[in-house]
Design a protein around this motif. Sequence first.
Motif, PDB file in Angstrom:
ATOM      1  N   ALA A  83      37.924  33.450  44.024  1.00 15.55           N
ATOM      2  CA  ALA A  83      37.028  33.283  45.171  1.00 15.55           C
ATOM      3  C   ALA A  83      35.590  33.066  44.713  1.00 15.55           C
ATOM      4  N   LEU A  84      35.178  33.717  43.630  1.00 18.86           N
ATOM      5  CA  LEU A  84      33.822  33.530  43.113  1.00 18.86           C
ATOM      6  C   LEU A  84      33.664  32.156  42.466  1.00 18.86           C
ATOM      7  N   LYS A  85      34.683  31.702  41.745  1.00 18.75           N
ATOM      8  CA  LYS A  85      34.602  30.426  41.042  1.00 18.75           C
ATOM      9  C   LYS A  85      34.384  29.266  42.007  1.00 18.75           C
ATOM     10  N   ALA A  86      34.876  29.416  43.229  1.00 17.19           N
ATOM     11  CA  ALA A  86      34.720  28.339  44.219  1.00 17.19           C
ATOM     12  C   ALA A  86      33.261  28.091  44.565  1.00 17.19           C
ATOM     13  N   HIS A  87      32.382  29.063  44.290  1.00 16.30           N
ATOM     14  CA  HIS A  87      30.957  28.920  44.638  1.00 16.30           C
ATOM     15  C   HIS A  87      30.073  28.751  43.417  1.00 16.30           C
ATOM     16  N   LEU A  88      30.674  28.709  42.229  1.00 11.97           N
ATOM     17  CA  LEU A  88      29.874  28.629  41.007  1.00 11.97           C
ATOM     18  C   LEU A  88      30.031  27.255  40.366  1.00 11.97           C
ATOM     19  N   PRO A  89      28.966  26.744  39.777  1.00 16.60           N
ATOM     20  CA  PRO A  89      29.031  25.405  39.174  1.00 16.60           C
ATOM     21  C   PRO A  89      29.718  25.425  37.812  1.00 16.60           C
ATOM     22  N   GLY A  90      30.275  24.279  37.442  1.00 19.98           N
ATOM     23  CA  GLY A  90      30.830  24.124  36.106  1.00 19.98           C
ATOM     24  C   GLY A  90      32.183  24.808  35.933  1.00 19.98           C
ATOM     25  N   GLU A  91      32.718  24.641  34.736  1.00 18.20           N
ATOM     26  CA  GLU A  91      34.001  25.241  34.377  1.00 18.20           C
ATOM     27  C   GLU A  91      33.747  26.627  33.794  1.00 18.20           C
ATOM     28  N   ILE A  92      34.458  27.597  34.323  1.00 22.58           N
ATOM     29  CA  ILE A  92      34.289  28.981  33.863  1.00 22.58           C
ATOM     30  C   ILE A  92      35.460  29.328  32.959  1.00 22.58           C
ATOM     31  N   GLU A  93      35.159  29.657  31.728  1.00 23.47           N
ATOM     32  CA  GLU A  93      36.199  29.946  30.749  1.00 23.47           C
ATOM     33  C   GLU A  93      36.675  31.389  30.878  1.00 23.47           C
ATOM     34  N   SER A  94      37.840  31.643  30.305  1.00 24.83           N
ATOM     35  CA  SER A  94      38.441  32.984  30.396  1.00 24.83           C
ATOM     36  C   SER A  94      37.587  34.032  29.690  1.00 24.83           C
ATOM     37  N   ARG A  95      36.853  33.612  28.654  1.00 27.12           N
ATOM     38  CA  ARG A  95      36.012  34.590  27.932  1.00 27.12           C
ATOM     39  C   ARG A  95      34.822  35.047  28.762  1.00 27.12           C
ATOM     40  N   GLN A  96      34.555  34.342  29.871  1.00 27.77           N
ATOM     41  CA  GLN A  96      33.438  34.722  30.739  1.00 27.77           C
ATOM     42  C   GLN A  96      33.881  35.610  31.898  1.00 27.77           C
ATOM     43  N   ALA A  97      35.134  36.058  31.855  1.00 27.86           N
ATOM     44  CA  ALA A  97      35.657  36.874  32.960  1.00 27.86           C
ATOM     45  C   ALA A  97      34.863  38.172  33.123  1.00 27.86           C
ATOM     46  N   ARG A  98      34.454  38.734  32.004  1.00 28.19           N
ATOM     47  CA  ARG A  98      33.693  39.997  32.087  1.00 28.19           C
ATOM     48  C   ARG A  98      32.357  39.780  32.791  1.00 28.19           C
ATOM     49  N   ASP A  99      31.688  38.672  32.463  1.00 29.80           N
ATOM     50  CA  ASP A  99      30.420  38.364  33.133  1.00 29.80           C
ATOM     51  C   ASP A  99      30.645  38.101  34.619  1.00 29.80           C
ATOM     52  N   LEU A 100      31.773  37.483  34.949  1.00 27.43           N
ATOM     53  CA  LEU A 100      32.071  37.174  36.348  1.00 27.43           C
ATOM     54  C   LEU A 100      32.338  38.439  37.149  1.00 27.43           C
ATOM     55  N   ARG A 101      33.092  39.357  36.565  1.00 23.60           N
ATOM     56  CA  ARG A 101      33.450  40.585  37.283  1.00 23.60           C
ATOM     57  C   ARG A 101      32.271  41.552  37.408  1.00 23.60           C
ATOM     58  N   ALA A 102      31.232  41.326  36.598  1.00 27.20           N
ATOM     59  CA  ALA A 102      30.033  42.164  36.715  1.00 27.20           C
ATOM     60  C   ALA A 102      29.274  41.900  38.010  1.00 27.20           C
ATOM     61  N   LEU A 103      29.655  40.835  38.738  1.00 20.39           N
ATOM     62  CA  LEU A 103      28.987  40.528  40.005  1.00 20.39           C
ATOM     63  C   LEU A 103      29.446  41.451  41.129  1.00 20.39           C
ATOM     64  N   VAL A 104      30.671  41.956  41.038  1.00 17.02           N
ATOM     65  CA  VAL A 104      31.288  42.684  42.149  1.00 17.02           C
ATOM     66  C   VAL A 104      31.426  44.157  41.784  1.00 17.02           C
ATOM     67  N   ALA A 105      31.198  45.030  42.763  1.00 21.25           N
ATOM     68  CA  ALA A 105      31.371  46.465  42.547  1.00 21.25           C
ATOM     69  C   ALA A 105      32.816  46.770  42.153  1.00 21.25           C
ATOM     70  N   THR A 106      32.980  47.719  41.257  1.00 18.28           N
ATOM     71  CA  THR A 106      34.306  48.031  40.717  1.00 18.28           C
ATOM     72  C   THR A 106      35.299  48.437  41.802  1.00 18.28           C
ATOM     73  N   GLY A 107      34.838  49.185  42.767  1.00 18.46           N
ATOM     74  CA  GLY A 107      35.752  49.710  43.779  1.00 18.46           C
ATOM     75  C   GLY A 107      36.247  48.685  44.782  1.00 18.46           C
ATOM     76  N   GLU A 108      35.705  47.465  44.769  1.00 17.08           N
ATOM     77  CA  GLU A 108      36.088  46.485  45.786  1.00 17.08           C
ATOM     78  C   GLU A 108      37.506  45.978  45.606  1.00 17.08           C
ATOM     79  N   ARG A 109      38.021  45.994  44.375  1.00 14.43           N
ATOM     80  CA  ARG A 109      39.415  45.559  44.199  1.00 14.43           C
ATOM     81  C   ARG A 109      40.373  46.556  44.851  1.00 14.43           C
ATOM     82  N   PHE A 110      39.986  47.835  44.854  1.00  9.69           N
ATOM     83  CA  PHE A 110      40.832  48.829  45.523  1.00  9.69           C
ATOM     84  C   PHE A 110      40.769  48.652  47.033  1.00  9.69           C
ATOM     85  N   ALA A 111      39.587  48.286  47.544  1.00 10.36           N
ATOM     86  CA  ALA A 111      39.469  48.035  48.985  1.00 10.36           C
ATOM     87  C   ALA A 111      40.326  46.848  49.406  1.00 10.36           C
TER      88      ALA A 111
END
Length: 449
Positions: free
Chosen positions: A113-141
Amino acid sequence: MADTRRRARLDTIQRSLNARHARERRFRFMGLAAVVTGLVLVAILFTSILARGLPAFWQATLYLDVYLDPEVIQVDERPVRETGESPAQFRERELAWLNQLGLVNWNALIDEALKAHLPGEIESRQARDLRALVATGERFALRERVVANPELIGQTINIKMLASANVDVWLKGNIDRNLPDHRQQLSAQTREWADHLEAQGVIRNAFSTALFLNTDSRSSPASAGLAGAFMGSLFMMLIVIALSIPLGVASAIYLEEFAPRNRLTDLIEININNLAAVPSIIFGLLGAAIFIGYLRLPLSAPLVGGLVLTLMTLPTIIIATRAALRSIPPSIRQAALGIGASRVQTVFHHVLPLALPGILTGSILGVAQALGETAPLLLIGMNAFVANVPSSPVDQATALPVQIYLWQGNELRNFFEARTSAAIIVLLGLMLSLNATAIWLRKKFETRW
């Protein structure tokens, strides 16, 4: 010669009057200056707290369209109880289904869902940087939302998610953007993405319901809230009101209206006055020794906190009630006794109703003081981390002033400094409401004679 002496005497008297009037003017000026200084200092205090705390009521929030991909959420259909199946068997199948949901990679759905709003190709090694955008507890919600409605699997849902605490701090400008990368809390890529999402309107400041509806959280600071502390304070205040007001008012009525004047009552009065001046931390030591050490009541429970605060509030209520009873003119008592009323009827039918405004004011102010106490609660263990909302007075809990104390020392200083001020605003709002209630009740029940 006589006229000269008279004029000299009049001049002396006039100078004395002028000096006395000058002293009175200086005294009035100093009194007015003291009042104005006090008001200015209070205004500075409130302005500082509001300036720091109000931004925390609005929090960086992501508005995303999340596709609940069945390829990612590979779970069986939610079990339905079959004919002849025992409750234990059905519960076992349902737990197995919930365990399947727990193994789903919910982060992957949010990442897409985040990648749909971000420019360019996002590589798998950038997953940590991507997940830093969202609060940890939101996946449980997100998981809980699917658990509540499994029919959503395969659909795209619009969902609000809290941004992480570091993103919130970055977008609000609470950290210097000119600091080098090694001193920033977010990577350069995450900071760039956060700014891009804010420019697109994907991240917006929204009123933080999490502050009021969530409990404290260590794993997801952005989701931390005051719900657990609020319920803990509520249970304690109910205990304080149920115990301290009846006991305090009854004790004051007996001591003021019925107790004989002897050395024993003098000793009791002296001790009550001394207890009102004892530091609150002493009551915490007493509560820890008696209620926890001797009676073995549960640690960190609102029941123990309420009992400790009751002991602390009793002297205040007794003194205020006795002062209210003393303020009633003796003619009221004499008139009631003169028309044949008994001593008890005089007190409860005539004196007590007239003293009610003062009694209510003193009682509410005593409860308001108990609401803001921290030191005695720390000594009975109410500073423990509690992740659940207490459902009864014997469950583990914390309290609003203790939660403020804990947040103030949190290592994520940039985020929790505003949260701490917001919690102070909530606590001050409750205390000012209690004080306003006391004033309203006093005006409502006030009787002139």
